[in-house]
Write a protein that holds these residues in place. Structure first.
Motif, short mmCIF file in Angstrom:
data_model
loop_
_atom_site.label_atom_id
_atom_site.label_comp_id
_atom_site.label_asym_id
_atom_site.label_seq_id
_atom_site.Cartn_x
_atom_site.Cartn_y
_atom_site.Cartn_z
N UNK A 169 0.87 -1.15 0.17
CA UNK A 169 -0.03 0.06 0.00
C UNK A 169 0.97 0.99 -0.02
N UNK A 170 1.89 1.30 0.79
CA UNK A 170 2.74 2.43 0.81
C UNK A 170 3.57 2.60 -0.74
N UNK A 171 3.92 1.51 -1.28
CA UNK A 171 4.61 1.70 -2.74
C UNK A 171 3.56 2.05 -3.75
N UNK A 172 2.33 1.52 -3.43
CA UNK A 172 1.29 1.83 -4.31
C UNK A 172 0.93 3.44 -4.39
N UNK A 173 0.86 4.03 -3.02
CA UNK A 173 0.65 5.46 -2.94
C UNK A 173 1.52 6.16 -3.66
N UNK A 174 2.99 5.76 -3.53
CA UNK A 174 3.99 6.53 -4.23
C UNK A 174 3.70 6.34 -5.83
N UNK A 175 3.32 5.02 -6.34
CA UNK A 175 2.98 5.01 -7.77
C UNK A 175 2.02 5.78 -8.36
N UNK A 177 0.83 8.54 -7.23
CA UNK A 177 1.24 10.05 -7.21
C UNK A 177 2.06 10.32 -8.25
N UNK A 178 3.04 9.42 -8.57
CA UNK A 178 4.04 9.63 -9.86
C UNK A 178 2.98 9.47 -11.07
N UNK A 179 2.03 8.69 -11.17
CA UNK A 179 1.33 8.63 -12.33
C UNK A 179 0.31 9.99 -12.43
N UNK A 180 -0.38 10.26 -11.34
CA UNK A 180 -0.77 11.64 -11.17
C UNK A 180 0.03 12.88 -11.58
N UNK A 181 1.50 12.77 -11.49
CA UNK A 181 2.32 13.94 -11.60
C UNK A 181 2.66 13.86 -13.28
N UNK A 182 2.65 12.72 -13.65
CA UNK A 182 3.00 12.58 -14.91
C UNK A 182 1.78 12.91 -15.94
N UNK A 183 0.61 12.76 -15.47
CA UNK A 183 -0.64 13.22 -16.13
C UNK A 183 -1.02 14.58 -16.06
N UNK A 184 -0.17 15.33 -15.04
CA UNK A 184 -0.38 16.66 -14.90
C UNK A 184 -1.67 17.16 -13.67
N UNK A 185 -1.87 15.91 -13.12
CA UNK A 185 -2.80 16.04 -12.14
C UNK A 185 -2.43 16.43 -10.95
#
Length: 359
Positions: A169-175, A177-185
């Motif tokens: 769950x911890x690693x998924x939280x970071x993943x 967040x990174x996907x949202x950052x890539x998509x500009x969200x």
């Protein structure tokens, strides 16, 4: 075409927000430094345990202390961690109305500075200690002497069962967040930056100029301390600053070497090196034909091939694996220096006494 491409590039970075490649690269920098330094300390400790053994035993604490000095030095002077400054980034305080006028050389405010230190230094230290605790508990669970109904055993078994899901769950939280950052969200590639109240941005030309002129300006504005306490504080600041500066300079020079060490000793690379440098597997030994004077093997497995009687004092030849009477095979090997069946070169020291369960 080049002008058209440059237009899109300029438009994409108009807000000075770093790309996902930059932020992931700076995240992986300190992650690579730790195992490389750990390997260096391990080699020193193994070569001279008396002098360097304590470095290996207290590596986590020593590394955390040095990391604390290094990150505090950079956060207070460049508004960035060591790895962020290395890649030309800085931390910008969220909600700061004057963030466009605030230079990186001013450092972070105290609240954001200590939050950043907590997430950069203290949290990784606790995570390493937790992983070591889980590893030791797993070993204890495999070789435990606690009774099955022990309350402590039930507790840490439940902890061991839940830990992989918590970690996922911890690693998924970071993943996410990174996907949202890539998509500009999202404005942060890591949720820890949001908790620290900062976001990452690129260093501007004014930031770089201010950082270059700051050491010279500080030396010109230095005044002698008036009291003993001020002298002590000044000396401590200089000492801490000197240690942090030495660490930063050494890491800046050796960061590529440390990354190379981490790559060189990684398990994937070791497999590649072994496949490229390993000698070819030697072929199995060719079985020699029986000599013309070699006796035929008896049909009964308890009979000695030499005397054709039930074996006495069973002895095996290490070179061939055949079993004989000790007296028979001893005299034969001493006379012929070979196995009676296969003809393999054999010496007396290749005789091995066999013990039956009755003996």
């Amino acid at each position: 075409m080049a002008e058209h491409g440059a237009h899109f590039t300029a438009a994409s970075v108009a807000d000075d927000q770093p790309s996902i490649f930059e932020v992931v690269a700076q995240d992986s920098l300190m992650t690579a430094v730790r195992p490389a330094l750990q390997h260096v300390v391990k080699v020193l400790a193994e070569s001279n345990p008396t002098h360097y053994g304590f470095l290996w035993r207290w590596f986590d604490e020593i590394f955390t202390l040095l990391d604390l000095l290094l990150q505090q030095h950079y956060l207070s002077r460049t508004s960035a961690s060591f790895s962020e400054n290395f890649y030309g980034l800085k931390r910008i305080v969220m909600g700061d109305t004057h963030k466009s006028q605030r230079l990186a050389s001013a450092g972070l405010p105290k609240q954001q500075l200590w939050k950043s230190i907590m997430f950069l230094v203290l949290l990784p230290y606790l995570k390493v200690k937790l992983e070591k605790l889980v590893s030791s508990l797993r070993e204890e669970d495999e070789y435990s002497i606690h009774p099955p109904s022990s309350r402590w055993k039930r507790f840490y078994r439940a902890f061991l069962a839940a830990y992989p899901f918590v970690n996922m769950a911890w690693e998924g939280w970071f993943l996410v967040q990174q996907l949202r950052y890539i998509l500009g969200k999202a404005q942060h590639h890591s949720p820890l930056l949001r908790l620290a109240g900062v976001q990452l941005g690129r260093l501007t030309v004014q930031d770089i100029q201010a950082l270059e002129h700051k050491p010279a300006k500080a030396s010109m504005m230095q005044h002698p301390a008036r009291s003993v306490s001020e002298k002590i504080k000044s000396a401590l600041k200089k000492a801490v600053g000197g240690v942090a500066l030495s660490l930063s300079t050494g890491l800046s020079v050796g960061v590529f070497f440390l990354q190379f060490l981490d790559w060189w000793y990684s398990s994937e690379n070791q497999e590649t090196i072994k496949s490229l440098t390993a000698l070819p597997t030697p072929p199995p030994p060719v079985h020699l034909d029986y000599n013309s004077d070699s006796p035929l093997l008896p049909k009964m497995k308890t009979v000695c091939p030499l005397c054709r009687k039930t074996r006495v004092n069973d002895t095996v030849l290490a070179t061939s694996g055949y079993v004989f009477c000790y007296r028979c095979v001893f005299h034969y090997v001493r006379s012929h220096q070979a196995c009676p069946i296969t003809g393999y070169p054999t010496e007396v020291q290749h005789l091995i006494k066999l013990y039956s369960p009755e003996n």
